[in-house]
Motif scaffolding. Sequence first.
Motif, PDB file in Angstrom:
ATOM      1  N   TYR A 149       0.823  -1.202   0.000  1.00  0.00           N
ATOM      2  CA  TYR A 149       0.000   0.000   0.000  1.00  0.00           C
ATOM      3  C   TYR A 149       0.857   1.252   0.000  1.00  0.00           C
ATOM      4  N   ASN A 150       1.874   1.287   0.842  1.00  0.00           N
ATOM      5  CA  ASN A 150       2.731   2.476   0.916  1.00  0.00           C
ATOM      6  C   ASN A 150       3.391   2.773  -0.416  1.00  0.00           C
ATOM      7  N   GLU A 151       3.873   1.743  -1.089  1.00  0.00           N
ATOM      8  CA  GLU A 151       4.544   1.946  -2.373  1.00  0.00           C
ATOM      9  C   GLU A 151       3.560   2.355  -3.463  1.00  0.00           C
ATOM     10  N   VAL A 152       2.354   1.768  -3.437  1.00  0.00           N
ATOM     11  CA  VAL A 152       1.333   2.144  -4.417  1.00  0.00           C
ATOM     12  C   VAL A 152       0.935   3.606  -4.240  1.00  0.00           C
ATOM     13  N   ALA A 153       0.673   3.992  -3.006  1.00  0.00           N
ATOM     14  CA  ALA A 153       0.293   5.387  -2.731  1.00  0.00           C
ATOM     15  C   ALA A 153       1.420   6.339  -3.101  1.00  0.00           C
ATOM     16  N   ARG A 154       2.667   5.972  -2.749  1.00  0.00           N
ATOM     17  CA  ARG A 154       3.809   6.825  -3.074  1.00  0.00           C
ATOM     18  C   ARG A 154       3.988   6.958  -4.578  1.00  0.00           C
ATOM     19  N   GLY A 155       3.854   5.839  -5.291  1.00  0.00           N
ATOM     20  CA  GLY A 155       4.037   5.869  -6.739  1.00  0.00           C
ATOM     21  C   GLY A 155       2.990   6.699  -7.447  1.00  0.00           C
ATOM     22  N   ILE A 156       1.739   6.572  -7.032  1.00  0.00           N
ATOM     23  CA  ILE A 156       0.664   7.362  -7.642  1.00  0.00           C
ATOM     24  C   ILE A 156       0.873   8.842  -7.354  1.00  0.00           C
ATOM     25  N   GLY A 157       1.204   9.158  -6.116  1.00  0.00           N
ATOM     26  CA  GLY A 157       1.438  10.558  -5.759  1.00  0.00           C
ATOM     27  C   GLY A 157       2.620  11.147  -6.497  1.00  0.00           C
ATOM     28  N   GLN A 158       3.685  10.380  -6.626  1.00  0.00           N
ATOM     29  CA  GLN A 158       4.874  10.864  -7.327  1.00  0.00           C
ATOM     30  C   GLN A 158       4.581  11.098  -8.800  1.00  0.00           C
ATOM     31  N   SER A 159       3.809  10.197  -9.400  1.00  0.00           N
ATOM     32  CA  SER A 159       3.441  10.368 -10.808  1.00  0.00           C
ATOM     33  C   SER A 159       2.635  11.641 -11.006  1.00  0.00           C
ATOM     34  N   GLN A 160       1.714  11.905 -10.095  1.00  0.00           N
ATOM     35  CA  GLN A 160       0.904  13.117 -10.200  1.00  0.00           C
ATOM     36  C   GLN A 160       1.758  14.367 -10.066  1.00  0.00           C
ATOM     37  N   GLN A 161       2.663  14.383  -9.086  1.00  0.00           N
ATOM     38  CA  GLN A 161       3.474  15.566  -8.855  1.00  0.00           C
ATOM     39  C   GLN A 161       4.447  15.839  -9.998  1.00  0.00           C
ATOM     40  N   GLU A 162       5.032  14.794 -10.545  1.00  0.00           N
ATOM     41  CA  GLU A 162       6.067  14.982 -11.546  1.00  0.00           C
ATOM     42  C   GLU A 162       5.514  15.207 -12.945  1.00  0.00           C
ATOM     43  N   THR A 163       4.314  14.697 -13.228  1.00  0.00           N
ATOM     44  CA  THR A 163       3.731  14.898 -14.565  1.00  0.00           C
ATOM     45  C   THR A 163       2.781  16.080 -14.614  1.00  0.00           C
ATOM     46  N   GLY A 164       2.244  16.480 -13.447  1.00  0.00           N
ATOM     47  CA  GLY A 164       1.272  17.572 -13.423  1.00  0.00           C
ATOM     48  C   GLY A 164      -0.122  17.155 -13.826  1.00  0.00           C
ATOM     49  N   VAL A 165      -0.329  15.874 -14.113  1.00  0.00           N
ATOM     50  CA  VAL A 165      -1.652  15.364 -14.487  1.00  0.00           C
ATOM     51  C   VAL A 165      -2.360  14.871 -13.224  1.00  0.00           C
ATOM     52  N   PRO A 166      -3.570  15.329 -12.939  1.00  0.00           N
ATOM     53  CA  PRO A 166      -4.275  14.877 -11.738  1.00  0.00           C
ATOM     54  C   PRO A 166      -4.471  13.364 -11.722  1.00  0.00           C
ATOM     55  N   HIS A 167      -4.188  12.750 -10.587  1.00  0.00           N
ATOM     56  CA  HIS A 167      -4.417  11.327 -10.365  1.00  0.00           C
ATOM     57  C   HIS A 167      -5.425  11.185  -9.230  1.00  0.00           C
ATOM     58  N   ALA A 168      -6.582  10.638  -9.500  1.00  0.00           N
ATOM     59  CA  ALA A 168      -7.577  10.420  -8.448  1.00  0.00           C
ATOM     60  C   ALA A 168      -7.328   9.068  -7.799  1.00  0.00           C
ATOM     61  N   PHE A 169      -7.333   9.033  -6.470  1.00  0.00           N
ATOM     62  CA  PHE A 169      -6.954   7.834  -5.716  1.00  0.00           C
ATOM     63  C   PHE A 169      -8.194   7.044  -5.324  1.00  0.00           C
ATOM     64  N   GLY A 170      -8.370   5.886  -5.951  1.00  0.00           N
ATOM     65  CA  GLY A 170      -9.500   5.018  -5.637  1.00  0.00           C
ATOM     66  C   GLY A 170      -9.060   3.622  -5.268  1.00  0.00           C
ATOM     67  N   VAL A 171      -7.916   3.505  -4.595  1.00  0.00           N
ATOM     68  CA  VAL A 171      -7.397   2.209  -4.164  1.00  0.00           C
ATOM     69  C   VAL A 171      -7.869   1.948  -2.737  1.00  0.00           C
ATOM     70  N   LEU A 172      -8.695   0.943  -2.569  1.00  0.00           N
ATOM     71  CA  LEU A 172      -9.228   0.629  -1.251  1.00  0.00           C
ATOM     72  C   LEU A 172      -8.198  -0.140  -0.423  1.00  0.00           C
ATOM     73  N   THR A 173      -8.128   0.168   0.838  1.00  0.00           N
ATOM     74  CA  THR A 173      -7.294  -0.584   1.786  1.00  0.00           C
ATOM     75  C   THR A 173      -8.196  -0.971   2.950  1.00  0.00           C
ATOM     76  N   CYS A 174      -8.569  -2.236   3.002  1.00  0.00           N
ATOM     77  CA  CYS A 174      -9.569  -2.675   3.972  1.00  0.00           C
ATOM     78  C   CYS A 174      -9.076  -3.897   4.744  1.00  0.00           C
ATOM     79  N   GLU A 175      -9.681  -4.104   5.895  1.00  0.00           N
ATOM     80  CA  GLU A 175      -9.348  -5.256   6.715  1.00  0.00           C
ATOM     81  C   GLU A 175      -9.995  -6.527   6.175  1.00  0.00           C
ATOM     82  N   THR A 176     -11.242  -6.410   5.701  1.00  0.00           N
ATOM     83  CA  THR A 176     -11.999  -7.583   5.274  1.00  0.00           C
ATOM     84  C   THR A 176     -12.689  -7.332   3.943  1.00  0.00           C
ATOM     85  N   LEU A 177     -13.142  -8.411   3.319  1.00  0.00           N
ATOM     86  CA  LEU A 177     -13.887  -8.308   2.072  1.00  0.00           C
ATOM     87  C   LEU A 177     -15.199  -7.564   2.281  1.00  0.00           C
ATOM     88  N   GLU A 178     -15.820  -7.767   3.449  1.00  0.00           N
ATOM     89  CA  GLU A 178     -17.080  -7.084   3.733  1.00  0.00           C
ATOM     90  C   GLU A 178     -16.897  -5.568   3.758  1.00  0.00           C
TER      91      GLU A 178
END
Length: 277
Positions: free
Chosen positions: A213-242
Motif C-alpha cells: 500500500y505504501n509503495e502504491v500510494a507513493r508511486g501514484i502521488g509521485q506520478s501526479q506531482q512529476e507529470t502535473g496530471v491529476p491522479h484520483a486515488f480510488g485504491v481501497l485498503t480494507c481489513e476484510t472483504l465485507e
Amino acid sequence: MTVVRAVGASEEFVRLSELFAALGFEAGKGWEDDGGKGAAFLAPVGNLELVTGRMPGSPEMLIEVSELDHVHAAVTKWMDGKAGLSGVEATHWNSRMFTVHLGTGLTLGFWQSENPLHGVVPAVEGDLSAVGMKFAIVTTRWNTVITNRLLQGSLDCLYRSGAKREDVTVVRVPGAWEIPNAARTLAESGKHDAIVTLGCLLRGETAHYEAIYNEVARGIGQSQQETGVPHAFGVLTCETLEQALDRAGLKAGNKGFEAASAAIEMVSIQRKLKGGA
C-alpha cells in the motif's frame, strides 16, 4: 479594532463577562487598577458600522454567530429564568436575531444571516462537468469482485457528467503493485486530462499489505506531482472483504464514483488556474 463599552455596575460587568465566557469567547488581556477594571473578549472578525440619520432598530452591540438557535439555547440556560431574553425573530435585513438585556442601558443582539453565501470566502473551485475532458482509468484484475464495482462507479460518474465513451480509456493491470507504472505511462503520454486509479488491498490476503500500500500510494502521488496530471486515488485498503464491498457501493458509497468525481473537479480547477476556462 477594539470597541470599549462602559458597564454601569460591577454586577453587570460580572454578568456580561460570565455570558461571553459561557459562549466560548476567547479571553483577551484584562486590566484592573484603582479606577476600575476591564475584561477583553476576542472575536475573529470585527465590523464598525457608521450611521447617519435614523438609527437602526437594533442594539448598539451586535454579535454575529453561525448557530443562532444553539446560542439562544445556551443563553437561555445561562439566564436561568431571569427576565430580559427575547425569542429568535426575523429581521427586515434578511437575518434572524434575539436580544439580551443585561442591566440599565446594556443590550446585546445575537444574529445570523439567512443568506447562504454570507461569510463564504471566495475561492477557485472546480466544476463537475466532464464535457470535453479525456480520462484514463487504471484498474486491477486482482479482487475483481471489488474492482469491477469501482470501475462501474467511475464510468457511471464520468458518463453522467458529460464525458464521451471514446474519451475514456480503461487499462487493466494484474494487481495494485502495477498501478503506479501504468498511471505514469498514461500521464506521460499527454493524451489524458486525468488518471483514475482503482484497486483493492485486503490485509488478510497478504502479509506485506502495508508495504504494498505504501509503495502504491507513493508511486501514484509521485506520478501526479512529476507529470502535473491529476491522479484520483480510488485504491481501497480494507481489513476484510465485507468492508471493501461496503465501500464499493453497498453501504458507504462507491469509492470509484468518488474518485472519478474528484478527477473531473481537479481538471476543471487546473484549467481555471491556468486561465483556460
